[in-house]
Scaffold this motif. Sequence first.
Motif, PDB file in Angstrom:
ATOM      1  N   THR A 371      16.368 -75.186 -35.147  1.00  0.00           N
ATOM      2  CA  THR A 371      17.197 -75.915 -34.193  1.00  0.00           C
ATOM      3  C   THR A 371      18.261 -74.977 -33.653  1.00  0.00           C
ATOM      4  N   VAL A 393      16.052 -79.439 -31.584  1.00  0.00           N
ATOM      5  CA  VAL A 393      14.829 -78.722 -31.938  1.00  0.00           C
ATOM      6  C   VAL A 393      14.421 -77.791 -30.798  1.00  0.00           C
ATOM      7  N   VAL A 399       8.071 -81.311 -34.226  1.00  0.00           N
ATOM      8  CA  VAL A 399       8.771 -82.041 -35.285  1.00  0.00           C
ATOM      9  C   VAL A 399       8.355 -83.503 -35.228  1.00  0.00           C
ATOM     10  N   VAL A 419       7.699 -80.375 -39.922  1.00  0.00           N
ATOM     11  CA  VAL A 419       7.870 -79.323 -38.927  1.00  0.00           C
ATOM     12  C   VAL A 419       6.621 -78.444 -38.864  1.00  0.00           C
ATOM     13  N   ARG A 457      15.657 -84.922 -28.902  1.00  0.00           N
ATOM     14  CA  ARG A 457      15.170 -83.988 -29.929  1.00  0.00           C
ATOM     15  C   ARG A 457      16.308 -83.413 -30.788  1.00  0.00           C
ATOM     16  N   VAL A 459      18.220 -83.651 -34.297  1.00  0.00           N
ATOM     17  CA  VAL A 459      17.802 -84.056 -35.635  1.00  0.00           C
ATOM     18  C   VAL A 459      19.018 -84.453 -36.461  1.00  0.00           C
TER      19      VAL A 459
END
Length: 598
Positions: A371, A393, A399, A419, A457, A459
């Motif tokens: 990331t 990401v 992912v 991942v 995206r 996380v």
Amino acid sequence: MAQPSGSKSNVDYIPTDNLFAYTFLNREVNRRFDPSDDKVLFHEPVTLQDLTLARLRDDCLRVAKSLSQLVAWVPAKDDFGVPGAIVGPVVMIHLPNCCAFPVIFLGGLAAKCTMNLVSPVQSPKELAHVMSLVQPDVIFTQPGEAGEGILKKTFPLLSKDSVSPKIFTVEAAQYPTPSPPPHHLSSSNWLSLLDQDTSFRVEPMSAYEQAYRVACILWSSGTTGKSKGVMHSHRALVTSGSYWQKPSKEYSNNEVWIGLPPFYHIMGLETIMLLAPLYGAKVVVMRKFELETYLRLISKHRATYLNVAPPLALALAKTPLLDEPWCDLSSIRAVGCGAAPLGPDIIREFYRRTGIRILEGYGLSETGCFTYIPDQASPWEVVEKRIGYAGCVMDDVDVEVRDGTGKALPSGEPGEIMVRSNLQMMGYVRNPKATKEAFSKDGFVHTGDIGMINKERFVKIVDRIKDVIKYNGFQVSPVELDAVIGAMPSVLDVGTTSVYSDKHASELPIAYVVPRSAELIAAVKRGDKNSPGLKVFAEEVFNMVGEQCAYYKLLRGGIVLCDAVTKSPTGKILRRSLKHIKGIHIPYQNQPGMKAKL
């Protein structure tokens, strides 16, 4: 070996190079920066010596030539338990951060050696475990008790048929030296390897060899047992450098970083040591953490960006040194934090005191750092909305969040983060069972982290699967309890785990807490259980958890007041080891006046 297939992680712009060739020889490929030969990349603050790009490249070639001659006799290696893996002569780097580290690492890769990176603070028993698995042919270590002394205690623990490696000593602050190196060097001094020309030719690599040749082995922290050797290919490391060119718009060609994260760890390796030659960044090398020294180096060298682990972020947020007239953090654009989740109150407190944003990133030894942190200069209002998220990401990384059956979950729902990319490991050294368990059938790596991903995206990490405390059927996050307790001004550090109770037939949350007060720490060290201040402090902690958390998260296992929390060299709390801490246990008492959230 689980290789990514059928996904966007198979990208055609990744050069099929040896990592050394990608770093120094093919500089026109996928680059935003083109640093000049005289650009300083690594600075040794003890001797004030600088290592430029040209010196780094040329000394790597000298080391490569010497090593290739030295290991020419080494028999071909097996695949270390990962089918298809190509393992070269094994070179073990048993060193703290120093300017010699990148020279030895990249020089070894140019010679097609496999670089085994180990923490210099490992015990002889831990080191023997590593050495028995990889059988190093060459070792670079420090002279004296910190290096040679540890090895001397390690060798008797190995089997009699173990390889007898060639050992070179490295004085951490001795390099860079005036060129050429001093005469009359001992043959065991690593500087003797520099007594070569730079004519070494780095052999080209096919795409197949790049994907299967083992560039380096990192070692997991061993939080769930003995450490595991994580094997990375040249492709994984070249991919990392290529991926990091995309978010580099956040960076300038005048970056200054403090090289504190260990180079033998994935964060220090991929986001500092290997990025410096690509970005032309200056890395001020630091071997051992000392907060005032760290802050003085930031102030003196005008650091632009910091990479830290949560314990350092906590220390920065709470230290009174920030108020000293010599402490100047105005050059810092942002702070990146990785290795473990960080409590949101710590991020807010650091911003309140400094005006600097702490932005979280994410990666594992097994997955690489995947990331990035966009918009580092965003207004605080934007950053605050993303507190708790561990970065965005990268575009070419797959992912998914999956439930216990392997089913993909929709955006925003928590499950295990999976991942898949060219960054990921090849497998574990001589551990086929663990390698099989690490990968799904479609090539995704099990991170072991519970989290979620939003539509942008980003996380968010909620917890570690194996760290979750189960109290009477409820799941309790030790990370959440750490954040609540760690935000208290009177707390210096904390680590939460569980203790099993036969009476309750359940795990109970228990917190190991370090008071900020020097007087209270002195009482802890004396073992003064009757100190009234300790009991008052413990009651404050109990009450804080009761006020902030649901009733099933209360510290029913009690509190252990101690002077330090057990952590790995990279700052991760070693929760399995907390139970070995000697301190003063304050049992939980259900207080009628204490109200917990439902």
